[in-house]
Write an enzyme that holds these catalytic residues in place. Structure first.
Site, PDB file in Angstrom:
ATOM      1  N   SER A  89     -18.141  15.215  10.922  1.00  0.00           N
ATOM      2  CA  SER A  89     -18.886  12.481  10.174  1.00  0.00           C
ATOM      3  C   SER A  89     -17.424  12.648   9.342  1.00  0.00           C
ATOM      4  O   SER A  89     -15.544  12.610   9.500  1.00  0.00           O
ATOM      5  CB  SER A  89     -19.980  12.718  10.040  1.00  0.00           C
ATOM      6  OG  SER A  89     -19.529  11.459  10.043  1.00  0.00           O
ATOM      7  N   LEU A  90     -18.266  12.454   8.052  1.00  0.00           N
ATOM      8  CA  LEU A  90     -17.039  11.706   6.579  1.00  0.00           C
ATOM      9  C   LEU A  90     -15.724  13.293   6.811  1.00  0.00           C
ATOM     10  O   LEU A  90     -14.977  12.795   6.447  1.00  0.00           O
ATOM     11  CB  LEU A  90     -17.851  11.870   5.323  1.00  0.00           C
ATOM     12  CG  LEU A  90     -16.849  11.943   4.249  1.00  0.00           C
ATOM     13  CD1 LEU A  90     -16.149  11.376   4.186  1.00  0.00           C
ATOM     14  CD2 LEU A  90     -18.176  12.337   3.199  1.00  0.00           C
ATOM     15  N   HIS A 198     -23.437   7.160  14.317  1.00  0.00           N
ATOM     16  CA  HIS A 198     -22.850   7.524  14.807  1.00  0.00           C
ATOM     17  C   HIS A 198     -23.377   6.884  16.043  1.00  0.00           C
ATOM     18  O   HIS A 198     -23.598   7.909  17.458  1.00  0.00           O
ATOM     19  CB  HIS A 198     -23.275   8.855  15.292  1.00  0.00           C
ATOM     20  CG  HIS A 198     -21.872   9.194  14.031  1.00  0.00           C
ATOM     21  ND1 HIS A 198     -20.607   9.784  14.074  1.00  0.00           N
ATOM     22  CD2 HIS A 198     -21.890  10.304  12.401  1.00  0.00           C
ATOM     23  CE1 HIS A 198     -20.109  10.010  12.929  1.00  0.00           C
ATOM     24  NE2 HIS A 198     -21.092  10.611  12.371  1.00  0.00           N
TER      25      HIS A 198
END
Length: 310
Positions: A89-90, A198
């Site tokens: 993700s990040l 998400h």
């Protein structure tokens, strides 16, 4: 082959990188640069908190990226380079910085903006996420479809075998959790998050990122990077890279598939670069024979040992 893995939100903690900050001038310079670029004392938040401030999405995301890149730069100074990178993700933004696709300053401002947009995308309490442990992904996907055929709750993170995260409207996530418990889930945990990451409810974040990305340079990666969205290599086309970063905010994270892709091409050593050791645990659950290391250490001697053994 060696892969560097970069953690996502949730890996932050008060005191992160403190020992290395105090003992290493390059770490210190790198972290202090993050504060100058963002206009506030990032180091103070990282090292002194309070936790409620550090865990805010708009603070946690640049803090984790700053930590990850400071360690990456030091490893590079030692002559260590990965064959391939990916981030959860990040962490994907950290991976793209290391691969030369994004500049550090652009990535730092981008994830700060991303964090703010995530906080604002949906009203507090309206959406949430929950981890479900001990059920196959096909069953959890089926339960989500039963609860909401419209996709108002979905599997948002495929972390490792038997460990998934669902995301969506709060009432529906809780209904999925109850059904998962009835069908044999070993454990379920509603996560302390500010939004249903998400999922389709984060589409406004994509629009914010799209505007920002118009004004920055994105380059073809110098080393392979695997995308969360596709579990395939990022393309060389900068515009297609931007498209993937835009949809990543509201698309499921295919982390297990990413690690399996790496294993399939010969990666046998994984180094988690940044705070925490969660990604190491995911890798070991995917392949118990994989060699893993963490850079979340207290001093330079420990970090050099990791680099030597990588």
């Amino acid at each position: 082959m060696v892969a560097w893995l970069f953690p996502g939100q949730g890996s932050q903690y008060v005191g992160m990188c403190k020992g290395l900050y105090e003992s290493c001038a390059s770490i210190r310079d790198n972290l202090e640069l993050s504060g100058r670029l963002l206009g506030f004392d990032m180091v103070d938040i990282m090292q002194n908190g309070p936790e409620e401030v550090l865990k805010l999405t708009q603070n946690a995301q640049p803090a984790i990226l700053a930590h990850s890149i400071a360690i990456s730069d030091l490893l590079s100074d030692y002559g260590s380079r990965p064959n391939i990178v990916a981030g959860l993700s990040l962490g994907e933004f950290s991976a793209l910085v290391v691969a030369g696709s994004l500049s550090y300053s652009d990535a730092l401002r981008l994830v700060r903006l991303r964090g703010l947009a995530m906080q604002e995308a949906i009203s507090p309490g309206e959406g949430t996420m929950a981890a479900i442990v001990g059920l196959p992904e096909e069953l959890v996907e089926r339960i989500c479809g039963e609860v909401s055929p419209e996709g108002d709750v979905i599997v948002a993170n495929y972390n490792c075998p038997g460990q998934l995260v669902v995301s969506g409207l709060t009432a529906l996530v809780r209904k999925v959790v109850l059904l998962a418990q009835e069908r044999g889930a070993r454990r379920t945990v509603e996560l302390s998050v500010s939004a249903p990451f998400h999922s389709k409810f984060l589409q406004p974040v994509g629009e914010v990122l799209k505007e920002f990305l118009k004004g920055i340079q994105v380059r073809a990666p110098k080393i392979p990077v695997i995308s969360n969205v596709t579990a395939e290599f990022f393309p060389d086309d900068p515009e297609k890279i931007k498209e993937l970063l835009i949809v990543q905010a509201f698309s499921p994270v295919k982390w297990e598939q990413t690690i399996r892709k790496m294993l399939s091409i010969g990666v046998d050593r994984f180094v988690e670069v940044g705070p925490g050791r969660v990604l190491n645990s995911f890798v070991k659950k995917i392949d118990r024979n994989a060699q893993v290391s963490s850079t979340d250490v207290e001093n330079l001697a420990q970090l050099r040992e990791i680099e030597i053994n990588a």
